[in-house]
Design a protein around this motif. Sequence first.
Motif, PDB file in Angstrom:
ATOM      1  N   LEU A 120       0.833  -1.205   0.000  1.00 35.16           N
ATOM      2  CA  LEU A 120       0.000   0.000   0.000  1.00 35.16           C
ATOM      3  C   LEU A 120       0.864   1.250   0.000  1.00 35.16           C
ATOM      4  N   LEU A 121       0.357   2.288  -0.676  1.00 36.45           N
ATOM      5  CA  LEU A 121       1.009   3.589  -0.611  1.00 36.45           C
ATOM      6  C   LEU A 121       0.675   4.248   0.721  1.00 36.45           C
ATOM      7  N   LYS A 122       1.415   5.291   1.009  1.00 39.42           N
ATOM      8  CA  LYS A 122       1.242   5.933   2.300  1.00 39.42           C
ATOM      9  C   LYS A 122      -0.165   6.521   2.437  1.00 39.42           C
ATOM     10  N   ASP A 123      -0.681   7.178   1.390  1.00 35.59           N
ATOM     11  CA  ASP A 123      -2.010   7.791   1.469  1.00 35.59           C
ATOM     12  C   ASP A 123      -3.089   6.732   1.701  1.00 35.59           C
ATOM     13  N   ASP A 124      -2.965   5.593   1.003  1.00 36.35           N
ATOM     14  CA  ASP A 124      -3.942   4.530   1.209  1.00 36.35           C
ATOM     15  C   ASP A 124      -3.847   3.959   2.612  1.00 36.35           C
ATOM     16  N   LEU A 125      -2.618   3.824   3.101  1.00 35.17           N
ATOM     17  CA  LEU A 125      -2.427   3.308   4.451  1.00 35.17           C
ATOM     18  C   LEU A 125      -3.007   4.262   5.487  1.00 35.17           C
ATOM     19  N   VAL A 126      -2.859   5.576   5.261  1.00 33.41           N
ATOM     20  CA  VAL A 126      -3.427   6.575   6.182  1.00 33.41           C
ATOM     21  C   VAL A 126      -4.948   6.470   6.198  1.00 33.41           C
ATOM     22  N   ALA A 127      -5.525   6.306   5.006  1.00 31.67           N
ATOM     23  CA  ALA A 127      -6.987   6.232   4.930  1.00 31.67           C
ATOM     24  C   ALA A 127      -7.527   4.986   5.636  1.00 31.67           C
ATOM     25  N   VAL A 128      -6.852   3.852   5.430  1.00 25.92           N
ATOM     26  CA  VAL A 128      -7.307   2.618   6.062  1.00 25.92           C
ATOM     27  C   VAL A 128      -7.176   2.713   7.583  1.00 25.92           C
ATOM     28  N   LEU A 129      -6.044   3.229   8.051  1.00 26.32           N
ATOM     29  CA  LEU A 129      -5.822   3.355   9.494  1.00 26.32           C
ATOM     30  C   LEU A 129      -6.778   4.375  10.104  1.00 26.32           C
ATOM     31  N   TYR A 130      -7.071   5.434   9.364  1.00 29.75           N
ATOM     32  CA  TYR A 130      -7.988   6.469   9.856  1.00 29.75           C
ATOM     33  C   TYR A 130      -9.369   5.879  10.107  1.00 29.75           C
ATOM     34  N   ARG A 131      -9.861   5.118   9.122  1.00 28.78           N
ATOM     35  CA  ARG A 131     -11.200   4.540   9.278  1.00 28.78           C
ATOM     36  C   ARG A 131     -11.236   3.511  10.403  1.00 28.78           C
ATOM     37  N   HIS A 132     -10.170   2.752  10.544  1.00 31.45           N
ATOM     38  CA  HIS A 132     -10.122   1.746  11.606  1.00 31.45           C
ATOM     39  C   HIS A 132     -10.132   2.399  12.989  1.00 31.45           C
ATOM     40  N   LEU A 133      -9.349   3.451  13.152  1.00 35.76           N
ATOM     41  CA  LEU A 133      -9.300   4.128  14.457  1.00 35.76           C
ATOM     42  C   LEU A 133     -10.606   4.864  14.746  1.00 35.76           C
ATOM     43  N   GLU A 134     -11.210   5.369  13.703  1.00 37.46           N
ATOM     44  CA  GLU A 134     -12.470   6.100  13.913  1.00 37.46           C
ATOM     45  C   GLU A 134     -13.583   5.138  14.314  1.00 37.46           C
ATOM     46  N   ASP A 135     -13.605   3.935  13.676  1.00 35.38           N
ATOM     47  CA  ASP A 135     -14.630   2.970  14.031  1.00 35.38           C
ATOM     48  C   ASP A 135     -14.397   2.386  15.417  1.00 35.38           C
ATOM     49  N   GLY A 136     -13.136   2.242  15.819  1.00 29.12           N
ATOM     50  CA  GLY A 136     -12.839   1.663  17.123  1.00 29.12           C
ATOM     51  C   GLY A 136     -12.456   2.703  18.150  1.00 29.12           C
ATOM     52  N   GLU A 137     -13.130   3.856  18.130  1.00 25.60           N
ATOM     53  CA  GLU A 137     -12.782   4.941  19.053  1.00 25.60           C
ATOM     54  C   GLU A 137     -12.973   4.509  20.508  1.00 25.60           C
ATOM     55  N   SER A 138     -14.022   3.759  20.778  1.00 32.89           N
ATOM     56  CA  SER A 138     -14.276   3.343  22.160  1.00 32.89           C
ATOM     57  C   SER A 138     -13.183   2.399  22.674  1.00 32.89           C
ATOM     58  N   THR A 139     -12.518   1.715  21.769  1.00 33.00           N
ATOM     59  CA  THR A 139     -11.472   0.766  22.175  1.00 33.00           C
ATOM     60  C   THR A 139     -10.101   1.413  22.250  1.00 33.00           C
ATOM     61  N   PHE A 140      -9.759   2.253  21.245  1.00 30.37           N
ATOM     62  CA  PHE A 140      -8.401   2.784  21.147  1.00 30.37           C
ATOM     63  C   PHE A 140      -8.231   4.152  21.774  1.00 30.37           C
ATOM     64  N   ALA A 141      -9.325   4.792  22.169  1.00 30.92           N
ATOM     65  CA  ALA A 141      -9.191   6.130  22.767  1.00 30.92           C
ATOM     66  C   ALA A 141      -8.470   6.077  24.109  1.00 30.92           C
ATOM     67  N   LYS A 142      -8.548   4.935  24.784  1.00 32.93           N
ATOM     68  CA  LYS A 142      -7.888   4.788  26.086  1.00 32.93           C
ATOM     69  C   LYS A 142      -6.399   4.461  25.949  1.00 32.93           C
ATOM     70  N   ASP A 143      -5.955   4.104  24.737  1.00 32.65           N
ATOM     71  CA  ASP A 143      -4.551   3.750  24.512  1.00 32.65           C
ATOM     72  C   ASP A 143      -3.714   5.031  24.399  1.00 32.65           C
ATOM     73  N   PRO A 144      -2.656   5.198  25.183  1.00 32.72           N
ATOM     74  CA  PRO A 144      -1.838   6.429  25.104  1.00 32.72           C
ATOM     75  C   PRO A 144      -1.201   6.612  23.734  1.00 32.72           C
ATOM     76  N   THR A 145      -1.035   5.535  22.992  1.00 32.94           N
ATOM     77  CA  THR A 145      -0.400   5.663  21.672  1.00 32.94           C
ATOM     78  C   THR A 145      -1.241   6.504  20.740  1.00 32.94           C
ATOM     79  N   PHE A 146      -2.566   6.417  20.853  1.00 32.14           N
ATOM     80  CA  PHE A 146      -3.473   7.162  19.967  1.00 32.14           C
ATOM     81  C   PHE A 146      -4.098   8.369  20.658  1.00 32.14           C
ATOM     82  N   ALA A 147      -3.485   8.834  21.758  1.00 34.32           N
ATOM     83  CA  ALA A 147      -4.052   9.980  22.493  1.00 34.32           C
ATOM     84  C   ALA A 147      -4.061  11.230  21.627  1.00 34.32           C
TER      85      ALA A 147
END
Length: 351
Positions: free
Chosen positions: A29-56
């Motif tokens: 994957l190119l960087k832009d595609d990777l950003v888009a995929v990761l963005y959607r994943h983090l947005e859908d799993g906000e309740s799970t990853f919002a508590k992780d300091p890595t994604f603060a």
Amino acid sequence: MSSSWLQRKRKGELYELCERANLPADESLLKDDLVAVLYRHLEDGESTFAKDPTFADFYSRPTRGASPVKRERSSPAEGLTQFPLKTTRRRQTLIKSQLESEERTPEKALVTRTPQHVSRISSRLSQVDIPASPAQLAEVADQSFQAAKTKANELWEKTRFEEFKEIVRENASSVTTIQFLVLLIEASGLQWNTLSTTHVFNSPTTASLNLQSRPVYFPDLTTLLTSDFWAPATLWSLTSWALPLLFSYFFNLTLRTNTKHKTTSRQYTADPLTFNIVRAILAYSVYRIPTISPAVLGEPGVAHAVNLGWGPFAESTVGTVRNNVPGGYHGLQIGAIVGVLYSIYDAALRK
């Protein structure tokens, strides 16, 4: 939530975030595609990853409710009244931040947009230390040669050949060794010619190697039980080393000349010069062929009986030694003369 935080990350860091978020990501994957995929994943799993300091930092953006995914999930009326302006500004902000990052690091941006296998080849080539000039290339070749030379010297030293060579050289540089070699040559020739051989078997025929069958002979050991071998061997032993050794032990001139030095460095148990002189005298008296004077030849009534034997040894035994020793009678005399010359030379060096 905004993707600018993800855009500022390098491609390797994005893969680490995907691994942290349990998101399988394709390396092609190119960087832009990777950003888009990761963005959607983090947005859908906000309740799970919002508590992780890595994604603060990702969830602490001021535009938290304005992601494109959530806009698609909102009602049409709400999208018309609230989000058009924010969406336009967000897109402009993303484009501007992306352009700035590409202007700051154009080389890194080019690498991040390169397929993964090409980047791997580039990284491997960068790790190869290629000489920059012919001088450096010559230096590298010289270093490799020196390393190979050092390794070869270490292997050569482990063979201990130099020590063995010095030991052989030291022991061979003596009158005793030279005299032993002369006697060994005479004994080997006499044994080879007097000890008969017998046929044992034929060697096999090998057609692939074009080898024909040949007879194989071994010494006939039954000859050792007869006088045909022991009589010539005893005669040669008496005249070549037994009697000369006895005389040289009692008539040892090295003892007389060493009375002032009181050391054994110039002293022999048996005098080598006396040894070889006695050998020459015995060879002349035993193995020479007597000649008859021409003056008495043809005179009637004159007969000369010549006995070619020596002491208890028959004429045939003397003839066997004379004819089978290398060089014959002259070979025996030459061996004695060589011993005399080396003895005189050794005595001169010891003075």
